[in-house]
Write an enzyme that holds these catalytic residues in place. Sequence first.
Site, PDB file in Angstrom:
ATOM      1  N   HIS A  71      -6.239  -6.836  12.925  1.00 27.21           N
ATOM      2  CA  HIS A  71      -4.988  -6.090  13.029  1.00 27.21           C
ATOM      3  C   HIS A  71      -4.687  -5.780  14.492  1.00 27.21           C
ATOM      4  O   HIS A  71      -5.582  -5.367  15.240  1.00 27.21           O
ATOM      5  CB  HIS A  71      -5.097  -4.781  12.235  1.00 27.21           C
ATOM      6  N   ARG A  89       1.142 -10.960   7.240  1.00 25.26           N
ATOM      7  CA  ARG A  89       0.841  -9.801   6.414  1.00 25.26           C
ATOM      8  C   ARG A  89       1.848  -8.679   6.693  1.00 25.26           C
ATOM      9  O   ARG A  89       1.502  -7.599   7.174  1.00 25.26           O
ATOM     10  CB  ARG A  89      -0.596  -9.361   6.716  1.00 25.26           C
ATOM     11  N   CYS A  95      12.688  24.104   4.152  1.00 24.29           N
ATOM     12  CA  CYS A  95      11.807  24.903   3.311  1.00 24.29           C
ATOM     13  C   CYS A  95      11.068  23.988   2.329  1.00 24.29           C
ATOM     14  O   CYS A  95      11.257  22.775   2.330  1.00 24.29           O
ATOM     15  CB  CYS A  95      12.610  25.957   2.553  1.00 24.29           C
ATOM     16  N   MET A  96      10.235  24.573   1.479  1.00 23.86           N
ATOM     17  CA  MET A  96       9.456  23.755   0.561  1.00 23.86           C
ATOM     18  C   MET A  96      10.338  22.971  -0.402  1.00 23.86           C
ATOM     19  O   MET A  96      10.057  21.805  -0.698  1.00 23.86           O
ATOM     20  CB  MET A  96       8.483  24.616  -0.246  1.00 23.86           C
ATOM     21  N   ASP A  97      11.425  23.596  -0.867  1.00 23.55           N
ATOM     22  CA  ASP A  97      12.239  22.988  -1.918  1.00 23.55           C
ATOM     23  C   ASP A  97      13.698  22.795  -1.553  1.00 23.55           C
ATOM     24  O   ASP A  97      14.455  22.243  -2.350  1.00 23.55           O
ATOM     25  CB  ASP A  97      12.194  23.859  -3.180  1.00 23.55           C
ATOM     26  N   ARG A 100     -10.679   0.305  15.121  1.00 23.37           N
ATOM     27  CA  ARG A 100     -10.561   1.040  13.863  1.00 23.37           C
ATOM     28  C   ARG A 100     -11.493   0.360  12.858  1.00 23.37           C
ATOM     29  O   ARG A 100     -12.698   0.298  13.058  1.00 23.37           O
ATOM     30  CB  ARG A 100      -9.096   1.078  13.409  1.00 23.37           C
ATOM     31  N   LYS A 138       0.836  -1.198   0.000  1.00 20.19           N
ATOM     32  CA  LYS A 138       0.000   0.000   0.000  1.00 20.19           C
ATOM     33  C   LYS A 138       0.875   1.253   0.000  1.00 20.19           C
ATOM     34  O   LYS A 138       2.082   1.189   0.235  1.00 20.19           O
ATOM     35  CB  LYS A 138      -0.914  -0.002   1.223  1.00 20.19           C
ATOM     36  N   TYR A 159      14.593  30.449   6.883  1.00 18.45           N
ATOM     37  CA  TYR A 159      13.470  31.207   7.420  1.00 18.45           C
ATOM     38  C   TYR A 159      13.473  31.255   8.942  1.00 18.45           C
ATOM     39  O   TYR A 159      13.709  30.247   9.622  1.00 18.45           O
ATOM     40  CB  TYR A 159      12.153  30.573   6.965  1.00 18.45           C
TER      41      TYR A 159
END
Length: 402
Positions: free
Chosen positions: A190, A246, A339-341, A158, A60, A292
């Site tokens: 589970h 599993r 940071c983002m990048d 769950r 998954k 930042y």
Amino acid sequence: MDISNPHPALPSAATPSLLPTGASTVGLSAWADIDLSAISDNVAELSRRAGDAEVMAVIKGDAYGHGLVPVAGAALAGGATHLAVAQLTEALAARAAGVTAPILTWLFAPGADLAAAIRADLTLSAGAPWALAEIAAAARETGMTARIHLKVDTGLGRGGAWREDLAGMFVDAARLQAEDVIDVEGIFSHFAYADSPDHPTVRAQQETFVAMVADAERAGLRPRLRHLSNSAATLTNPSAHFDMVRPGVAIYGLSPVPDIGGPAHFGLREAMRVTARLIAVKDCPAGQGISYAHLYTTPEATRLGLVPLGYADGIPRHASNVGPMQVHGRGYTVAGRVCMDQMVLDLGADSPAQAGDEVVLIGREADGEPTAQDWATAIDTINYEIVTRLGPRVPRRYLEGS
């Protein structure tokens, strides 16, 4: 099985690019090497530990960030007899790519196209009365017998049916099976605390599972595949192996119980290695705030290295000032904000690093490299999250025998 397009049914914007085996990484700012032989070997080791139980390899979440279809092939080559994905869309994508092995899928909403799933020979989970009813309706629509695994809640709280819902489902499932509408091939649950093998809920859930299977049999069902063990239970609790185990994270060479031991302790090795290149190196005076909000200030004159990955690529922003990396065999942590990048390393005044040099973000414990577990420890999470969140901007290169 063709792996030239490992995600044929997923949008291209969410699909990591696939580098040819052995492709040069010159010019790439970052990439992830996925060792398929490690995945096959890990599955073989898990199969050995499972004894007579079969192995259902959990792939998954795009195989925990490693690549759905390539990992499917490697897991089957290692001895897995079944595969499992959470989302119905990923199961259909695997079928569209030519994966023919049995695939269990368990997350879909009311109104989902279950007829398409049945035609694709997928194994569907029924964990609620509505799911059983909709699977039966889809089976009648197709004129085919739907293969299902009943999901029971033994205490995780769950997914899965319990109490009155479960008793009614057993009766309904037995009736539908007698009509050849469904084939109840399996029953599963589970653990809540399998990563803490001595926790009292482990034994309690196991006993509850056995009792639920007995209730199913009294209702007239004879599930051939009982499965409860995830990676942790596969490695630490042989009494819970039943007919099939599993495992998920252990397939990728990560320990599900790091407090007990790392990958090597369990005969596993990490399959993912994430590398970037420094795209800038510059001298910096003492007292300079970095990135930042200036969460980090250089304590002395130094050299800074710029790493072109950030939270858009799955690097946790919480790893600011603590995320581990390695350059020329020397360990560092992120200097300042992720940071983002991009993010920055304080390389030290004596570093010989220059633009283009490799930075290891995730490697192997046995090689002394930072690992997914090191990142997880640094930000108080689990290694599963670190590898699974690796974004599509990081191309994957698949290796054999490395």
